[in-house]
Design an enzyme around this catalytic site. Structure first.
Site, PDB file in Angstrom:
ATOM      1  N   CYS A 381     -24.880 -19.448 -21.682  1.00 39.23           N
ATOM      2  CA  CYS A 381     -25.086 -18.132 -22.854  1.00 39.23           C
ATOM      3  C   CYS A 381     -26.224 -18.469 -23.610  1.00 39.23           C
ATOM      4  CB  CYS A 381     -23.802 -18.026 -23.612  1.00 39.23           C
ATOM      5  SG  CYS A 381     -23.702 -16.054 -23.957  1.00 39.23           S
ATOM      6  N   HIS A 507     -19.515 -17.157 -19.370  1.00 39.91           N
ATOM      7  CA  HIS A 507     -19.015 -18.299 -19.731  1.00 39.91           C
ATOM      8  C   HIS A 507     -18.041 -18.933 -18.631  1.00 39.91           C
ATOM      9  CE1 HIS A 507     -20.027 -18.362 -24.029  1.00 39.91           C
ATOM     10  NE2 HIS A 507     -20.338 -16.976 -23.831  1.00 39.91           N
ATOM     11  N   GLU A 509     -16.595 -21.634 -18.603  1.00 42.70           N
ATOM     12  CA  GLU A 509     -15.613 -22.525 -19.014  1.00 42.70           C
ATOM     13  C   GLU A 509     -14.220 -21.853 -19.344  1.00 42.70           C
ATOM     14  OE1 GLU A 509     -18.299 -21.236 -20.668  1.00 42.70           O
ATOM     15  OE2 GLU A 509     -17.614 -21.107 -22.844  1.00 42.70           O
TER      16      GLU A 509
END
Ligand code: GLN
Length: 545
Positions: A381, A507, A509
């Protein structure tokens, strides 16, 4: 009939209610039950999207674009139950709903009160996840018993068992049993008081999960049971885990909590099969390599701000049989002391997402260092946006290049506001949010990692790569290798000439699990392991964490 488990916490905050709830969910799911997870947060913000990471830690984004509490990250890492907007409510949302109803005249002239109107609204959200295909809803109540803010939630969960039947609800209270060095013993009094408070409002917990640094003796258990009005077997020990959070479910199983819950709720469930979980812990305990990854961000000192990133790195380590030593590097310190001093020994550099100008130049310096030294790099990001700025300045010679988030009048706005954002003024829930499809380009590292060309990842941003510069970047070595399906938005950039340099607008994660590492994190850590090996440093016998 859907059953309900309510998890409350007492004595102190940060006891790990989220982890405990997630672990209970994981165990019930493993036994073949269909579960849903939910968190109710007593604060007045409508969602954590408007809170600083210093206040609240990371904002966890779901597929449907809701910005939620970071405990939902635990739920998704431990279980496969689907999460949605209904999985996280705050006091702010509850009041907003009630006030909107009042403005629409739906209360027909009544005086609107905490009981019954607010509590009814809370009970409504408790029931939202129940359904024919759901055996158990696990609802975690944020905050600590005794907080003023928590009262309406506790009152609502008390009433709920009257509505749906006592036999269909289980109350689990997480509490602290501290060890007093001076006395040389564990102290049960705080637990007695905290359960006392619960009982005062009419909730008798069925199970007490006791966080403790030492094992409870039989006498400790008996005392807690007696004073808290539960059978001895309902006193569950959850000893501190200094090795890994992924041990928590196992300690609950040792105490038989899954079985006790299933019996109490009269559920039919299968046998536990934790082979994959034991395998995961075995891999964690027996790594073949030890590498270090620098995470360069402006909240480096605050563990919860990059929670999912740290977890995803751990998962990728498990996948690669590598112990990942995470170095939290403050980007402002990079500005002061230089990248060389802070990053010289690392095997990989990760720059996470973020907002605001503070520490930006340090992130850019760290990326410059990773690019020039051939150190594996993953940008996420804001991390991707900084990689684009760095490349523009360092390779394209556009010295003024910047994001318009930080310099509205830059001569070279290589990162600019998304078109859809140009008319938005409200702060809450207005970014480009949630799952969006991305198409990958053949021959890219991203495609190699994912093993497929059509992917979906979660977003949370207002700015994007400025398409006017796409060609200039491509001819000079930074390739766009992932875009939205219409090609309009840049989602991934790479440097094909670099050993491993991948930066993404989304993202990843948020979609990593301990038993299923995210492909990009796995690829990144794999590249870091390769670099480490290539540098000829013998992998150490990994120490236990
Ligand atoms: N501040 C940047 C944007 O809004 C990056 C956001 C992020 O890293 N989540 O686009």
């Amino acid at each position: 009939m859907t059953k309900h488990i309510f998890v409350t916490g007492g004595v102190v905050s940060s006891l790990g209610k989220g982890l405990t709830s997630a672990s209970i969910g994981m165990l019930l799911e493993n036994r073949g039950l269909s579960i849903r997870m939910q968190k109710l947060d007593p604060y007045i913000n409508v969602d954590p999207g408007t809170m600083s990471p210093y206040q609240h830690g990371e904002v966890y984004v779901l597929d449907d674009g809701s910005e939620t509490d970071l405990d939902l990250g635990h739920y998704e890492r431990f279980t496969n139950s689907p999460l949605s907007r209904d999985s996280n409510y705050t006091t702010g949302q509850i009041y907003l709903a009630v006030i909107n109803k009042e403005r629409r005249g739906e209360f027909l002239g009544q005086t609107v009160q905490v009981i019954p109107h607010i509590t009814n609204e809370i009970k409504h959200v408790l029931s939202k996840l129940a359904g024919d295909d759901v055996d158990v809803v696990i609802t975690e109540i944020g905050g600590t018993v005794g907080d003023i803010e928590s009262q309406p939630f506790l009152e609502a969960i008390r009433q709920y068992s009257l509505d749906v039947g006592k036999e269909n609800c289980v109350y689990i209270h997480l509490t602290l049993v501290p060890y007093l060095k001076a006395a040389g013993e564990l102290k049960t009094k705080p637990t007695q008081h905290s359960v006392g408070q619960l009982r005062q409002i009419g909730i008798q917990p069925d199970f007490l999960v006791c966080r403790t640094e030492r094992s409870l003796s039989h006498d400790d258990r008996a005392k807690i049971a007696l004073f808290c009005n539960v059978p001895v077997e309902a006193v569950i020990e959850e000893k501190d885990k200094d090795f890994s959070i992924y041990e928590v479910p196992l300690s609950l199983v040792e105490n038989g909590l899954d079985e006790l819950i299933i019996r109490k709720l009269g559920l039919k469930a299968g046998k536990l099969d934790l082979a994959h979980w034991h395998d995961l812990l075995h891999r964690l305990r027996n790594p073949n390599h030890e590498i270090s990854i620098a995470v360069v961000g402006k909240y480096a000192e605050h563990h919860d701000a990059y929670k999912s990133i740290y977890e995803a790195l751990d998962h990728a380590g498990i996948d690669n049989l590598a112990q990942v030593r995470i170095q939290r590097v403050h980007s402002e310190v990079v500005e002061r002391e230089g990248a060389e001093r802070l990053l010289a020994g690392v095997d990989g550099v990760l720059v996470p997402g973020g907002f605001g100008e503070r520490g930006i130049e340090g992130k850019i310096q760290a990326i410059h260092f990773a690019r020039q030294r051939g150190i594996p790099f993953l940008g996420i990001c804001l991390g991707m946006q900084c990689a684009v700025i760095e490349f523009a300045r360092g390779v394209l010679g556009l010295e003024q290049a910047h994001s318009t988030e930080f310099n509205k009048n830059t001569a070279d706005p290589v990162i600019c506001l998304l078109d859809e954002q140009k008319t938005i003024t409200d702060m809450g829930g207005t970014m480009r949010l949630g799952a969006q499809p991305t198409v990958l380009v053949p021959g890219s590292k991203a495609l190699e990692c994912y093993g497929r060309a059509d992917i979906s990842e979660r977003h949370r941003h207002r700015y994007e790569f400025n398409n006017a510069y796409r060609k200039q970047f491509a001819t000079n070595g930074m390739q766009v290798v992932g875009t939205s399906p219409d090609g309009g938005l840049v989602e991934i950039v790479e440097l094909p000439e670099h050993p491993w340099f991948v930066a993404v607008q989304f993202h990843p994660e948020f979609k990593s699990q301990p038993t299923r590492s995210h492909p990009l994190f796995a690829g990144f850590v794999g590249a870091a392991v390769a670099r480490h090996a290539a540098r000829g440093e013998r992998a150490h016998e990994a120490e236990r964490r």
